[in-house]
Motif scaffolding. Structure first.
Motif, PDB file in Angstrom:
ATOM      1  N   TYR A  99       3.887  -3.095   3.484  1.00 34.99           N
ATOM      2  CA  TYR A  99       4.178  -1.953   2.300  1.00 34.99           C
ATOM      3  C   TYR A  99       5.113  -1.086   1.788  1.00 34.99           C
ATOM      4  O   TYR A  99       5.736  -0.885   2.961  1.00 34.99           O
ATOM      5  N   GLY A 100       5.399  -0.993   1.142  1.00 35.89           N
ATOM      6  CA  GLY A 100       6.797  -0.462   0.099  1.00 35.89           C
ATOM      7  C   GLY A 100       8.119  -0.267   0.497  1.00 35.89           C
ATOM      8  O   GLY A 100       7.543  -1.764   0.202  1.00 35.89           O
ATOM      9  N   TRP A 171       7.463  12.790   5.538  1.00 37.76           N
ATOM     10  CA  TRP A 171       6.518  12.139   5.037  1.00 37.76           C
ATOM     11  C   TRP A 171       5.890  12.615   7.005  1.00 37.76           C
ATOM     12  O   TRP A 171       6.158  12.771   7.450  1.00 37.76           O
ATOM     13  N   GLU A 212       0.069  11.546  -3.248  1.00 35.52           N
ATOM     14  CA  GLU A 212       0.305  10.059  -2.832  1.00 35.52           C
ATOM     15  C   GLU A 212       0.372   9.203  -4.133  1.00 35.52           C
ATOM     16  O   GLU A 212      -0.961   9.398  -5.404  1.00 35.52           O
ATOM     17  N   ALA A 213       1.185   7.801  -3.958  1.00 37.16           N
ATOM     18  CA  ALA A 213       1.214   7.678  -5.036  1.00 37.16           C
ATOM     19  C   ALA A 213       0.011   6.448  -5.192  1.00 37.16           C
ATOM     20  O   ALA A 213      -0.610   6.059  -4.437  1.00 37.16           O
ATOM     21  N   ASN A 239      -2.003   8.715   3.790  1.00 35.71           N
ATOM     22  CA  ASN A 239      -0.959   8.118   2.528  1.00 35.71           C
ATOM     23  C   ASN A 239       0.030   9.519   2.004  1.00 35.71           C
ATOM     24  O   ASN A 239       0.447   9.230   0.935  1.00 35.71           O
ATOM     25  N   THR A 241       2.530  12.072   0.878  1.00 34.06           N
ATOM     26  CA  THR A 241       3.984  12.267   1.441  1.00 34.06           C
ATOM     27  C   THR A 241       4.270  13.563   1.253  1.00 34.06           C
ATOM     28  O   THR A 241       3.110  14.324  -0.657  1.00 34.06           O
TER      29      THR A 241
HETATM   30  C1  SAM Z   1       5.223   4.514   8.026  1.00 38.41           C
HETATM   31  S1  SAM Z   1       5.436   5.647   7.058  1.00 38.41           S
HETATM   32  C2  SAM Z   1       5.753   3.881   5.776  1.00 38.41           C
HETATM   33  C3  SAM Z   1       6.418   3.995   4.130  1.00 38.41           C
HETATM   34  C4  SAM Z   1       7.071   3.106   3.678  1.00 38.41           C
HETATM   35  N1  SAM Z   1       7.932   2.015   4.241  1.00 38.41           N
HETATM   36  C5  SAM Z   1       7.543   3.135   3.027  1.00 38.41           C
HETATM   37  O1  SAM Z   1       8.106   2.774   1.901  1.00 38.41           O
HETATM   38  O2  SAM Z   1       6.764   4.052   1.669  1.00 38.41           O
HETATM   39  C6  SAM Z   1       4.580   6.243   5.774  1.00 38.41           C
HETATM   40  C7  SAM Z   1       4.052   6.997   5.468  1.00 38.41           C
HETATM   41  O3  SAM Z   1       4.581   6.484   4.167  1.00 38.41           O
HETATM   42  C8  SAM Z   1       3.985   7.665   2.703  1.00 38.41           C
HETATM   43  N2  SAM Z   1       3.517   6.838   1.854  1.00 38.41           N
HETATM   44  C9  SAM Z   1       2.338   5.552   2.259  1.00 38.41           C
HETATM   45  N3  SAM Z   1       1.670   5.545   0.832  1.00 38.41           N
HETATM   46  C10 SAM Z   1       1.805   6.224   0.285  1.00 38.41           C
HETATM   47  C11 SAM Z   1       1.360   6.993  -0.738  1.00 38.41           C
HETATM   48  N4  SAM Z   1       0.265   6.196  -0.960  1.00 38.41           N
HETATM   49  N5  SAM Z   1       1.862   7.652  -1.710  1.00 38.41           N
HETATM   50  C12 SAM Z   1       2.680   8.621  -0.933  1.00 38.41           C
HETATM   51  N6  SAM Z   1       3.353   8.617  -0.230  1.00 38.41           N
HETATM   52  C13 SAM Z   1       2.790   7.259   0.869  1.00 38.41           C
HETATM   53  C14 SAM Z   1       2.785   8.438   3.436  1.00 38.41           C
HETATM   54  O4  SAM Z   1       4.459   9.782   3.775  1.00 38.41           O
HETATM   55  C15 SAM Z   1       2.451   8.362   4.927  1.00 38.41           C
HETATM   56  O5  SAM Z   1       2.563   9.548   5.850  1.00 38.41           O
END
Ligand code: SAM
Length: 268
Positions: A99-100, A171, A212-213, A239, A241
């Protein structure tokens, strides 16, 4: 349209589903998920999982079983790389889908690309929409003027520098001070210490936002803003940030501005 596999010949392709799989998957990523023999995916989002499985019903395999409470995240990352390499060794074209953005705070994906290349496999990572990209859009943040981004535990445990005149993104704020993976709420003992550390730069009343997105279409982002001193009472989720807006303006480098005759432009 030619299939992606005719255009490039990667044996390992690493892709991201974005934060909201319905809408943030690129056409190129969809084509790679379809073309792979094995799609090893990491997402706790049931919609993203459904999308991946429908794109490649025979090859999709979740890696979420490698995560576990009390298991060090570093051990999980090593296991993810091992499973990926095992399928490459068996001769499969492998797509890792996370994801992301697959390269943002995702040690295992970078390591898989490195290991695969070191062993002579062709491997590539594609960019995708990260949580930071969503944050810029939803909170109206422009990186002009600078944006510093740290993993919260890394920031807490190390002597990292902050320029309070920049935007700051932390993060994994929900897991600050914790090195294991938890499915719901992390213990929050690190949050108080982090708050003290940040207050040395910003004071107690500077606003901070937990963001949170949305993962699903039609859902609004969760945005909670309050004074920094209240952060220990906020219980951020895994989740979340954290975003801290700039405090004041950057100090001008008068010497350089004078040398370049740019006093007016830069400080205007
Ligand atoms: C292991 S990292 C993964 C990041 C991911 N690869 C990305 O590109 O966003 C996990 C962190 O991403 C952020 N994250 C993940 N989902 C999110 C969301 N829906 N909204 C805001 N931040 C998010 C949070 O800081 C969470 O603790």
């Amino acid at each position: 349209m030619r299939p992606v596999s005719d255009i490039h010949d990667e044996q390992l392709i690493v892709v991201g589903t974005g934060i909201r799989a319905t809408g943030q998957l690129t056409i190129e990523t969809i084509a790679w998920i379809r073309a792979a023999d094995k799609v090893l995916y990491i997402t706790a989002d049931p919609v993203a999982e459904e999308v991946i499985r429908s794109l490649n019903p025979d090859g999709a395999e979740s890696l979420m079983d490698l995560y576990g409470s009390d298991k060090l995240r570093l051990d999980t990352y090593a296991d993810i790389v091992e499973r990926t390499m095992a399928y490459l060794h068996q001769g499969h074209r492998v797509c890792m889908a996370v994801y992301g953005h697959p390269g943002v705070l995702a040690m295992s994906t970078h390591e898989a690309v490195r290991r695969a290349r070191a062993e002579g496999f062709s491997a590539r990572m594609l960019p995708a929409v990260s949580a930071a990209d969503c944050l810029y859009a939803d909170l109206g943040v422009d990186e002009f003027g600078g944006c510093i981004s740290y993993e919260a535990t890394d920031f807490l445990l190390n002597m990292r520098a902050i320029d309070p005149a920049c935007h700051l993104i932390l993060w994994q704020i929900g897991g600050v001070g914790v090195l294991t993976y938890e499915t719901h709420h992390y213990p929050l003992q690190g949050l108080e210490r982090l708050t003290q550390k940040l207050m040395a730069y910003y004071g107690p009343n500077h606003p901070v936002t937990l963001y949170e997105a949305p993962q699903f279409a039609g859902v609004e982002p969760i945005i909670g803003t309050g004074p920094l001193c209240q952060l220990p009472h906020s219980a951020p989720t895994p989740n979340a940030t954290m975003y801290i807006p700039p405090l004041g303006k950057a100090q001008p480098d008068v010497q350089v501005q004078w040398e370049l005759g740019m006093q007016t432009q830069v400080t205007a």
